[in-house]
Design a protein around this motif. Structure first.
Motif, short mmCIF file in Angstrom:
data_model
loop_
_atom_site.label_atom_id
_atom_site.label_comp_id
_atom_site.label_asym_id
_atom_site.label_seq_id
_atom_site.Cartn_x
_atom_site.Cartn_y
_atom_site.Cartn_z
N VAL A 23 0.85 -1.19 0.00
CA VAL A 23 0.00 0.00 0.00
C VAL A 23 0.89 1.24 0.00
O VAL A 23 1.83 1.35 0.78
CB VAL A 23 -0.91 0.04 1.25
CG1 VAL A 23 -1.71 1.34 1.30
CG2 VAL A 23 -1.84 -1.15 1.28
N LEU A 24 0.56 2.17 -0.90
CA LEU A 24 1.18 3.49 -0.90
C LEU A 24 0.14 4.42 -0.28
O LEU A 24 -0.88 4.71 -0.89
CB LEU A 24 1.53 3.91 -2.33
CG LEU A 24 2.28 5.22 -2.48
CD1 LEU A 24 3.64 5.18 -1.77
CD2 LEU A 24 2.47 5.55 -3.96
N LEU A 25 0.39 4.84 0.96
CA LEU A 25 -0.54 5.68 1.71
C LEU A 25 -0.11 7.13 1.54
O LEU A 25 0.97 7.52 1.97
CB LEU A 25 -0.52 5.27 3.18
CG LEU A 25 -1.47 5.96 4.13
CD1 LEU A 25 -2.92 5.70 3.73
CD2 LEU A 25 -1.23 5.46 5.56
N CYS A 26 -0.96 7.93 0.88
CA CYS A 26 -0.60 9.30 0.49
C CYS A 26 -1.49 10.31 1.21
O CYS A 26 -2.70 10.32 1.01
CB CYS A 26 -0.78 9.47 -1.02
SG CYS A 26 0.09 8.24 -1.99
N SER A 27 -0.89 11.15 2.04
CA SER A 27 -1.65 12.07 2.87
C SER A 27 -1.21 13.52 2.69
O SER A 27 -0.06 13.79 2.34
CB SER A 27 -1.48 11.68 4.34
OG SER A 27 -2.21 12.54 5.19
N ASN A 28 -2.16 14.42 2.98
CA ASN A 28 -1.79 15.83 3.08
C ASN A 28 -0.87 15.98 4.29
O ASN A 28 -0.76 15.08 5.13
CB ASN A 28 -3.03 16.72 3.19
CG ASN A 28 -3.87 16.45 4.43
OD1 ASN A 28 -4.02 15.32 4.87
ND2 ASN A 28 -4.43 17.49 4.99
N HIS A 29 -0.21 17.13 4.40
CA HIS A 29 0.79 17.32 5.45
C HIS A 29 0.61 18.69 6.08
O HIS A 29 0.97 19.70 5.49
CB HIS A 29 2.18 17.17 4.83
CG HIS A 29 3.29 16.91 5.81
ND1 HIS A 29 3.08 16.59 7.14
CD2 HIS A 29 4.63 16.92 5.63
CE1 HIS A 29 4.26 16.41 7.73
NE2 HIS A 29 5.21 16.61 6.83
N ILE A 30 0.04 18.71 7.30
CA ILE A 30 -0.22 19.98 7.97
C ILE A 30 0.58 20.18 9.24
O ILE A 30 0.62 21.28 9.79
CB ILE A 30 -1.73 20.15 8.28
CG1 ILE A 30 -2.25 19.00 9.15
CG2 ILE A 30 -2.53 20.25 6.98
CD1 ILE A 30 -3.68 19.17 9.62
N SER A 31 1.23 19.11 9.74
CA SER A 31 1.95 19.21 11.01
C SER A 31 3.02 18.13 11.10
O SER A 31 2.93 17.09 10.44
CB SER A 31 0.95 19.04 12.16
OG SER A 31 1.61 18.85 13.39
N GLY A 92 5.50 -6.03 0.33
CA GLY A 92 4.11 -6.05 0.74
C GLY A 92 3.78 -5.15 1.92
O GLY A 92 2.74 -5.31 2.55
N HIS A 93 4.64 -4.18 2.21
CA HIS A 93 4.43 -3.28 3.34
C HIS A 93 3.62 -2.05 2.94
O HIS A 93 3.31 -1.84 1.76
CB HIS A 93 5.78 -2.82 3.90
CG HIS A 93 6.62 -3.93 4.42
ND1 HIS A 93 7.97 -3.81 4.65
CD2 HIS A 93 6.32 -5.22 4.77
CE1 HIS A 93 8.45 -4.93 5.11
NE2 HIS A 93 7.47 -5.82 5.18
N VAL A 94 3.32 -1.23 3.93
CA VAL A 94 2.67 0.06 3.72
C VAL A 94 3.76 1.13 3.78
O VAL A 94 4.52 1.19 4.75
CB VAL A 94 1.61 0.36 4.80
CG1 VAL A 94 0.97 1.72 4.57
CG2 VAL A 94 0.54 -0.73 4.82
N VAL A 95 3.83 1.97 2.74
CA VAL A 95 4.75 3.09 2.73
C VAL A 95 3.92 4.37 2.74
O VAL A 95 3.06 4.56 1.88
CB VAL A 95 5.69 3.06 1.50
CG1 VAL A 95 6.52 4.33 1.41
CG2 VAL A 95 6.60 1.84 1.56
N GLY A 96 4.15 5.19 3.74
CA GLY A 96 3.44 6.46 3.86
C GLY A 96 4.26 7.59 3.28
O GLY A 96 5.47 7.69 3.55
N VAL A 97 3.63 8.41 2.47
CA VAL A 97 4.30 9.57 1.88
C VAL A 97 3.40 10.79 1.99
O VAL A 97 2.17 10.68 2.02
CB VAL A 97 4.70 9.35 0.41
CG1 VAL A 97 5.76 8.28 0.27
CG2 VAL A 97 3.51 9.01 -0.45
N PHE A 98 4.03 11.93 2.04
CA PHE A 98 3.34 13.22 2.02
C PHE A 98 3.74 13.86 0.70
O PHE A 98 4.83 14.44 0.59
CB PHE A 98 3.73 14.07 3.22
CG PHE A 98 3.35 13.41 4.52
CD1 PHE A 98 2.04 13.43 4.96
CD2 PHE A 98 4.29 12.73 5.29
CE1 PHE A 98 1.67 12.81 6.14
CE2 PHE A 98 3.93 12.10 6.46
CZ PHE A 98 2.61 12.14 6.90
N PRO A 99 2.90 13.71 -0.33
CA PRO A 99 3.28 14.13 -1.68
C PRO A 99 3.72 15.58 -1.82
O PRO A 99 4.51 15.90 -2.71
CB PRO A 99 2.01 13.88 -2.51
CG PRO A 99 1.25 12.87 -1.75
CD PRO A 99 1.57 13.11 -0.31
#
Length: 181
Positions: A23-31, A92-99
């Motif tokens: 999973v590529l977990l893509c989130s906004n970044h506010i803090s 097969g891991h989850v990688v979190g990124v803040f685009p």
């Protein structure tokens, strides 16, 4: 549990994060608190790219890898960070990124960087948009929304550029912000 003591956290869509597979977990970044909140409430452990400057601190250099973070040199094409991220996805891991690559000063979603599109195109990972909505003030309401995985098959088939792939991801994040704000 610590976060729930000081914040009224509402989590929406945890079931949208696939239980297995990459999973590529893509989130906004506010803090600076986004990684522990987004990762802490996700149903699976999340590996994050973190700016290399954080690893210059001895305590963080010891702690961050134990939390699944790996360094990225900002402002350049960091091949080692790209290889590490792709390796986690391949396993097969989850990688979190803040685009956006950095925190938004206004709270509005900024422009995404091509690196996230690179990961989406080069891996077969499920691309899950995520939105953090609210303020990190004690006892205030904070909402974390995990959206449904984006259908990236068409984007991959048409051999879209990393920039085009990033635009699709940013649209997914923006849609969550528009819907849940």
């Amino acid at each position: 549990m610590f976060f729930r003591l000081f914040f009224r956290v509402k989590v929406i869509g945890k079931e949208n994060v696939p239980k297995s597979e990459s999973v590529l977990l893509c989130s906004n970044h506010i803090s600076n608190l986004d990684p522990p909140f987004v990762g802490g409430f996700a149903p699976r452990p999340v590996h994050y790219m973190a700016k290399a400057e954080l690893f210059e601190n001895r305590l963080l250099n010891w702690l961050l890898p134990k939390l699944g973070a790996f360094p990225i040199k900002r402002g350049s094409s960091d091949r080692q960070a790209l290889r590490t991220g792709l390796g986690h996805l391949k396993e097969g891991h989850v990688v979190g990124v803040f685009p956006e690559g950095t925190r938004s000063k206004t709270g509005e979603l900024g422009q995404g960087l091509a690196g996230v599109g690179f990961f989406a195109l080069r891996s077969k990972a499920h691309v899950v948009p995520c939105a953090v909505i609210g303020r990190y003030r004690p006892f205030s309401k904070l909402t974390i929304v995990y959206g449904e995985p984006l259908n990236f098959n068409a984007v991959r088939e048409r051999k879209a550029s990393a920039e085009e792939a990033t635009e699709e991801i940013m649209k997914g994040i923006q849609q969550l912000l528009n819907t849940y704000r």
